[in-house]
Write an enzyme that holds these catalytic residues in place. Sequence first.
Site, PDB file in Angstrom:
ATOM      1  N   LYS A   9      86.587  92.030 -50.171  1.00 38.85           N
ATOM      2  CA  LYS A   9      86.325  93.276 -49.456  1.00 38.85           C
ATOM      3  C   LYS A   9      84.832  93.549 -49.293  1.00 38.85           C
ATOM      4  O   LYS A   9      84.428  94.282 -48.403  1.00 38.85           O
ATOM      5  CB  LYS A   9      87.028  94.428 -50.151  1.00 38.85           C
ATOM      6  CG  LYS A   9      88.550  94.257 -50.078  1.00 38.85           C
ATOM      7  CD  LYS A   9      89.303  95.438 -50.619  1.00 38.85           C
ATOM      8  CE  LYS A   9      90.779  95.323 -50.340  1.00 38.85           C
ATOM      9  NZ  LYS A   9      91.451  94.345 -51.233  1.00 38.85           N
TER      10      LYS A   9
HETATM   11  C1  LIG Z   1      92.706  93.930 -51.005  1.00 32.61           C
HETATM   12  C2  LIG Z   1      93.081  92.637 -51.615  1.00 32.61           C
HETATM   13  C3  LIG Z   1      94.130  91.862 -51.108  1.00 32.61           C
HETATM   14  C4  LIG Z   1      94.978  92.337 -49.949  1.00 32.61           C
HETATM   15  O1  LIG Z   1      94.241  92.360 -48.760  1.00 32.61           O
HETATM   16  P1  LIG Z   1      94.781  93.214 -47.503  1.00 32.61           P
HETATM   17  O2  LIG Z   1      93.690  93.169 -46.525  1.00 32.61           O
HETATM   18  O3  LIG Z   1      95.050  94.584 -48.023  1.00 32.61           O
HETATM   19  O4  LIG Z   1      96.024  92.538 -47.054  1.00 32.61           O
HETATM   20  C5  LIG Z   1      94.373  90.631 -51.673  1.00 32.61           C
HETATM   21  N1  LIG Z   1      93.652  90.186 -52.724  1.00 32.61           N
HETATM   22  C6  LIG Z   1      92.652  90.901 -53.250  1.00 32.61           C
HETATM   23  C7  LIG Z   1      91.917  90.368 -54.415  1.00 32.61           C
HETATM   24  C8  LIG Z   1      92.330  92.141 -52.714  1.00 32.61           C
HETATM   25  O5  LIG Z   1      91.324  92.853 -53.239  1.00 32.61           O
END
Ligand SMILES: *Cc1c(COP(=O)(O)O)cnc(C)c1O
Length: 454
Positions: free
Chosen positions: A103
């Site tokens: 993210k």
């Molecule tokens: C947020 C997250 C996900 C899921 O991603 P999305 O974009 O919500 O589908 C998967 N793995 C990790 C480590 C995350 O932080």
Amino acid sequence: MPLPFEDVLLGGLARDGGLFVPATWPTVSAGEIRALADMDYATIAARTVRPFIDSELLDDSLLAKLARETYADFDHSDVAPLRQIDEDTWLLELFHGPTLAFKDFALQFLGRLFDYVLARRGLRITIVGATSGDTGSAAIEACRGRSNLDIFMLYPAGRLSEVQRMQMTTVDEENVHNIAVGGTFDDCQDLVKALFADHELRDELGLSAVNSINWARVMGQTAYYFAAAARLGAPDEAFTFVVPTGNFGNVYSAYVAHRMGLPISKLVVASNRNDILYRFFAEADMSIAEVEPSLSPSMDIQVSSNFERLMFDLMGRDGAAVETAMRTFRNDGVLPGATQIHEDSCYLFEGQRIDDDETLAVIHDVYTNTGILLDPHSAVGVGAARKTARDGCRRIVLATAHPAKFPDAVSRATGERPPLPQHLSDLLERPETSTFIENDVNVLRDFIRHHAAT
Ligand SMILES: *Cc1c(COP(=O)(O)O)cnc(C)c1O
């Protein structure tokens, strides 16, 4: 009427509650994709987002500068390095940013975009978000100390790993407000939606969103699909991407790359035991079940916000039809017309489901064979790749978090406790600040009114 990028960035959610999508998909030519193979990550990122941001807002040199600053702090010279784990599978490591999850790619960029646009407009805003774990720390890290905004981050009390929680609650800044909600992530997300539906509050506080419903997040995650594929041989070869999925943001970014012209043979949507998306892609059944805690908490989601964006394309870009279908889905818990939408998605998407036992087995197995420690989310991806039928295309699995974010699961599977990187090594000794509130929008509204510095 298309809105300028600036309004989409600051608004987060459209006023009618819908999600923003580009009016048309820009295209990248085969030659342009081939040229990416030799570029550094920041350059690829700037090029990928260029068509979505008007140059009157941000010219090429300013955009390039923002992108350079965004990825300069990442802990690896490749920013998003690739690592081969078996003869036809690569890991795309997306956890070298400041909060150790993918993210950071979009949010570090978003924080800088917000800063730039707010300063230019002389505005102050209040960001409200919901997190199932990693969004919270990444958003807070991107916004901390910025003088023209407050950030309120809601998380489900008791559902985050200790490291995830403490990456948020140990940030000591006046503009950062952590809120533990007595409920699930979906409850937190519903609270945020309820606040945004309150137009009076929205205007009063200048409410804005940073969770993956913000288009700029989706946009900011598209570059690594181009970067990874180009480095391995795109556009002359098509790849399968396997994406550990919760809110459908990351895999939707892959879909955006596909719409922009990146050859992708298959997008594998990897779920844990919270398998609504698996049931949809495998069985054309989209019906809400209880959220159950798993070893991969950032994927413990039933209603995936960004799925609505895919529906929009699959339903002929008929916004009214999407709205009606989503309303029924939220009320009755079952998506009407799922069979047709499923049929139209099969050309590209496939669903796989990996439970906790399989997750631990994958972590153990990959460690034994390669010495690589996977976090549980990435392990769901690798497990899903193994279940996917081979079609002659090489596979790229997204490693979405650093193993040290989930040391309990990793040590259960391998006996190894991965250490936190240097900049976070004393995290667990830092003091925490957070406020508990019940799952009640009125209590939340009061709290935000009281604490926002507008
Ligand atoms: C947020 C997250 C996900 C899921 O991603 P999305 O974009 O919500 O589908 C998967 N793995 C990790 C480590 C995350 O932080």
